[in-house]
Scaffold this motif. Sequence first.
Motif, PDB file in Angstrom:
ATOM      1  N   LEU A 122       0.831  -1.199   0.000  1.00 30.65           N
ATOM      2  CA  LEU A 122       0.000   0.000   0.000  1.00 30.65           C
ATOM      3  C   LEU A 122       0.870   1.256   0.000  1.00 30.65           C
ATOM      4  CD1 LEU A 122      -2.757   1.410   0.232  1.00 30.65           C
ATOM      5  CD2 LEU A 122      -2.568   1.169   2.731  1.00 30.65           C
ATOM      6  N   GLY A 123       1.930   1.244   0.786  1.00 26.12           N
ATOM      7  CA  GLY A 123       2.833   2.385   0.828  1.00 26.12           C
ATOM      8  C   GLY A 123       3.497   2.635  -0.509  1.00 26.12           C
ATOM      9  N   LEU A 124       3.874   1.547  -1.172  1.00 30.79           N
ATOM     10  CA  LEU A 124       4.471   1.664  -2.505  1.00 30.79           C
ATOM     11  C   LEU A 124       3.509   2.348  -3.460  1.00 30.79           C
ATOM     12  CD1 LEU A 124       6.390  -1.240  -4.248  1.00 30.79           C
ATOM     13  CD2 LEU A 124       4.798   0.197  -5.513  1.00 30.79           C
ATOM     14  N   LEU A 125       2.249   1.925  -3.433  1.00 27.40           N
ATOM     15  CA  LEU A 125       1.244   2.495  -4.339  1.00 27.40           C
ATOM     16  C   LEU A 125       0.926   3.944  -3.978  1.00 27.40           C
ATOM     17  CD1 LEU A 125      -1.162  -0.590  -4.568  1.00 27.40           C
ATOM     18  CD2 LEU A 125       0.490   0.196  -6.282  1.00 27.40           C
ATOM     19  N   VAL A 126       0.857   4.235  -2.667  1.00 29.41           N
ATOM     20  CA  VAL A 126       0.570   5.610  -2.227  1.00 29.41           C
ATOM     21  C   VAL A 126       1.704   6.543  -2.643  1.00 29.41           C
ATOM     22  CG1 VAL A 126       0.325   7.110  -0.213  1.00 29.41           C
ATOM     23  CG2 VAL A 126      -0.946   4.961  -0.325  1.00 29.41           C
ATOM     24  N   GLY A 127       2.944   6.113  -2.448  1.00 29.66           N
ATOM     25  CA  GLY A 127       4.089   6.934  -2.832  1.00 29.66           C
ATOM     26  C   GLY A 127       4.100   7.223  -4.326  1.00 29.66           C
ATOM     27  N   LEU A 128       3.816   6.201  -5.117  1.00 29.10           N
ATOM     28  CA  LEU A 128       3.791   6.375  -6.566  1.00 29.10           C
ATOM     29  C   LEU A 128       2.649   7.295  -6.979  1.00 29.10           C
ATOM     30  CD1 LEU A 128       5.102   5.556  -9.204  1.00 29.10           C
ATOM     31  CD2 LEU A 128       3.611   3.551  -9.274  1.00 29.10           C
ATOM     32  N   ALA A 129       1.495   7.135  -6.345  1.00 24.09           N
ATOM     33  CA  ALA A 129       0.343   7.986  -6.664  1.00 24.09           C
ATOM     34  C   ALA A 129       0.641   9.450  -6.353  1.00 24.09           C
ATOM     35  CB  ALA A 129      -0.880   7.512  -5.889  1.00 24.09           C
ATOM     36  N   LEU A 130       1.295   9.706  -5.224  1.00 20.12           N
ATOM     37  CA  LEU A 130       1.643  11.083  -4.866  1.00 20.12           C
ATOM     38  C   LEU A 130       2.619  11.675  -5.885  1.00 20.12           C
ATOM     39  CD1 LEU A 130       2.119  10.731  -1.001  1.00 20.12           C
ATOM     40  CD2 LEU A 130       0.276  11.954  -2.168  1.00 20.12           C
ATOM     41  N   LEU A 131       3.583  10.872  -6.293  1.00 24.25           N
ATOM     42  CA  LEU A 131       4.563  11.347  -7.267  1.00 24.25           C
ATOM     43  C   LEU A 131       3.889  11.729  -8.577  1.00 24.25           C
ATOM     44  CD1 LEU A 131       7.588  11.699  -8.025  1.00 24.25           C
ATOM     45  CD2 LEU A 131       7.541   9.328  -8.806  1.00 24.25           C
ATOM     46  N   PHE A 133      10.212  12.882  -1.110  1.00 27.55           N
ATOM     47  CA  PHE A 133       9.035  12.832  -0.242  1.00 27.55           C
ATOM     48  C   PHE A 133       8.227  11.561  -0.486  1.00 27.55           C
ATOM     49  CE2 PHE A 133       4.443  13.768   0.196  1.00 27.55           C
ATOM     50  CZ  PHE A 133       4.393  13.927   1.581  1.00 27.55           C
ATOM     51  N   ALA A 134       7.957  11.249  -1.759  1.00 24.37           N
ATOM     52  CA  ALA A 134       7.186  10.047  -2.089  1.00 24.37           C
ATOM     53  C   ALA A 134       7.929   8.784  -1.663  1.00 24.37           C
ATOM     54  CB  ALA A 134       6.890  10.015  -3.582  1.00 24.37           C
ATOM     55  N   ALA A 135       9.248   8.787  -1.796  1.00 25.03           N
ATOM     56  CA  ALA A 135      10.044   7.629  -1.380  1.00 25.03           C
ATOM     57  C   ALA A 135       9.944   7.414   0.124  1.00 25.03           C
ATOM     58  CB  ALA A 135      11.498   7.827  -1.793  1.00 25.03           C
ATOM     59  N   LEU A 136       9.985   8.508   0.885  1.00 27.95           N
ATOM     60  CA  LEU A 136       9.893   8.389   2.343  1.00 27.95           C
ATOM     61  C   LEU A 136       8.499   7.952   2.779  1.00 27.95           C
ATOM     62  CD1 LEU A 136      11.999  11.459   3.519  1.00 27.95           C
ATOM     63  CD2 LEU A 136      12.663   9.057   3.422  1.00 27.95           C
ATOM     64  N   VAL A 137       7.465   8.380   2.041  1.00 28.69           N
ATOM     65  CA  VAL A 137       6.110   7.907   2.340  1.00 28.69           C
ATOM     66  C   VAL A 137       6.029   6.394   2.150  1.00 28.69           C
ATOM     67  CG1 VAL A 137       3.709   7.929   1.537  1.00 28.69           C
ATOM     68  CG2 VAL A 137       4.947  10.083   1.837  1.00 28.69           C
ATOM     69  N   ALA A 138       6.594   5.897   1.064  1.00 31.46           N
ATOM     70  CA  ALA A 138       6.590   4.453   0.816  1.00 31.46           C
ATOM     71  C   ALA A 138       7.355   3.715   1.902  1.00 31.46           C
ATOM     72  CB  ALA A 138       7.202   4.169  -0.553  1.00 31.46           C
ATOM     73  N   ALA A 139       8.509   4.261   2.315  1.00 30.38           N
ATOM     74  CA  ALA A 139       9.300   3.624   3.371  1.00 30.38           C
ATOM     75  C   ALA A 139       8.563   3.653   4.706  1.00 30.38           C
ATOM     76  CB  ALA A 139      10.649   4.331   3.488  1.00 30.38           C
ATOM     77  N   LEU A 140       7.855   4.749   4.981  1.00 25.00           N
ATOM     78  CA  LEU A 140       7.105   4.869   6.238  1.00 25.00           C
ATOM     79  C   LEU A 140       6.017   3.810   6.338  1.00 25.00           C
ATOM     80  CD1 LEU A 140       6.517   6.504   8.828  1.00 25.00           C
ATOM     81  CD2 LEU A 140       5.000   7.951   7.458  1.00 25.00           C
ATOM     82  N   PHE A 141       5.259   3.626   5.268  1.00 23.60           N
ATOM     83  CA  PHE A 141       4.217   2.604   5.250  1.00 23.60           C
ATOM     84  C   PHE A 141       4.811   1.206   5.428  1.00 23.60           C
ATOM     85  CE2 PHE A 141       1.420   5.881   3.895  1.00 23.60           C
ATOM     86  CZ  PHE A 141       0.124   5.406   3.991  1.00 23.60           C
ATOM     87  N   GLY A 142       6.015   1.016   4.922  1.00 21.91           N
ATOM     88  CA  GLY A 142       6.648  -0.296   5.019  1.00 21.91           C
ATOM     89  C   GLY A 142       7.375  -0.520   6.319  1.00 21.91           C
ATOM     90  N   GLY A 143       7.346   0.465   7.210  1.00 19.12           N
ATOM     91  CA  GLY A 143       8.012   0.319   8.501  1.00 19.12           C
ATOM     92  C   GLY A 143       9.520   0.335   8.401  1.00 19.12           C
TER      93      GLY A 143
END
Length: 484
Positions: free
Chosen positions: A4-13, A29-39
């Motif tokens: 989900l984090g991967l998809l959210v980060g890509l969508a934001l980008l 920013f989008a990369a950090l969002v993806a990393a945050l969702f992935g813990g």
Amino acid sequence: MGLLGLLVGLALLVLFAFRGWSVLLLAPFAALVAALFGGEPLLANLTQVFMVHAAGFLAQFFPIFLLGAVFGKLMDDSGAVTSVAAFMAERLGERRVILAVVLAGAAVTYGGVSLFVAFFVIVPMARSLFRAASIPRRLIPAAIVLGTSTFTMSALPGTPSIQNAIPMPFFGTTPFAAPGLGIIASLIMLVTGLWWLHRAEAAARRTGEGYGDDIEGATERAAADELVRERATTAREFDPAELQHGQRSERPSPVWSAIAPLIVVVIVNLVMSLVVLPRLDVSYLAEQRFGETTLAAVAGVWSVAVALTAAIVTTIVLNRARLPALRRTMDAGANASVLPAFSVASLVGFGAVVASLPAFTIVRDWVLAIEGGPLVSLAVATNILAALTGSASGGLTIALDALGQTYVELAARTGIAPALMHRVAVIGSGTLDILPHNGAVVSLLAICGLTHRDSYFDIVMVGIVTSLLALVAVIALGSALGSF
């Protein structure tokens, strides 16, 4: 949560890039969002993954961005691009207007001139020719896309485009990878694209549709539009804002001195790739101070860099009298390379963070499981990523950074030539990248004073459909006959 984090980060980008936000800010920013969702640890991903891979991309390819932009600016300010375009128009005449525009764009971009330099020179010429021939101006963007953004970008052997350079370190190939297949793909794109444009022209004549009305000042406004600039710099290798700097010659370059640097690019690239570099003793590259690398990993970039350098010198020597502000022209060219290079590098950093997440194994396994074999899955991967980022170079680099080693191993196990992998990857990146949010498309329409409603359907037909046909042909021929 990781997926989900991967998809959210890509969508934001994708969403904010389309709205004109700078990729330099969006990608980390989008990369950090993806990393945050992935813990995953955020700072480690920022400094040890994102920045390391972004810097690695710049270390490999910035010379091509720099030299290509300087060469393009020199050709523009010396009047050489204008001379080549005018020569094509004069030789082909009013009866072959569309062909003249297509070939003018093809000649300058295959010779190494940046896409956006070509846009700003060829659009005024195309307007004049289309108006005189009573061809609808809504077809101008499609004609320019066919000449500048299809076969000369991804298929024609030896093209110095950054897209053709990106796979070389991964597969150990040269700019002339799979030349026979590249020529076949180029012919498919050119012939089918011209067929569509002439069909559209004939249909317009039957209905009595004329040229239409120009929007005054569209080109000048597009050159100064910050939204156009942000989108453009993620799509190609030249910052349009620098076109206003330097100083253009008041008289065009003679045709012979305008064409000579373009020929130099092709010849030097060929000689370096196939004759000079293979005969050099480069055993020193194995030393630690040179990165413990091999000739195969750097030969392609070296060939293109030397070819562009030779073309720069040729342009200056032949056109020195028509370069009244040489230092300012070269400064503008150098500056024009920085933002595009860093923008694409930021996309690469984003892709590296995503690829390092545990959830990415789901995506990788899905891509590799696509029926049809490695060539089909590679084509699908580059298509999807180029479509999402709106950038052929960004999508291609992300795909190869994440999956390149896997495809190298697959090629070795299945007997697929690396050159074939190279050509499929490049053509695949140059198909669905031409979606509505693509920076080159947005910029070209703005320069022409047209909208997506006016011209985008024809762009799809000559830019996406023709490239997909060529991609299918290359995969089919390559699977049956191998690389040639």
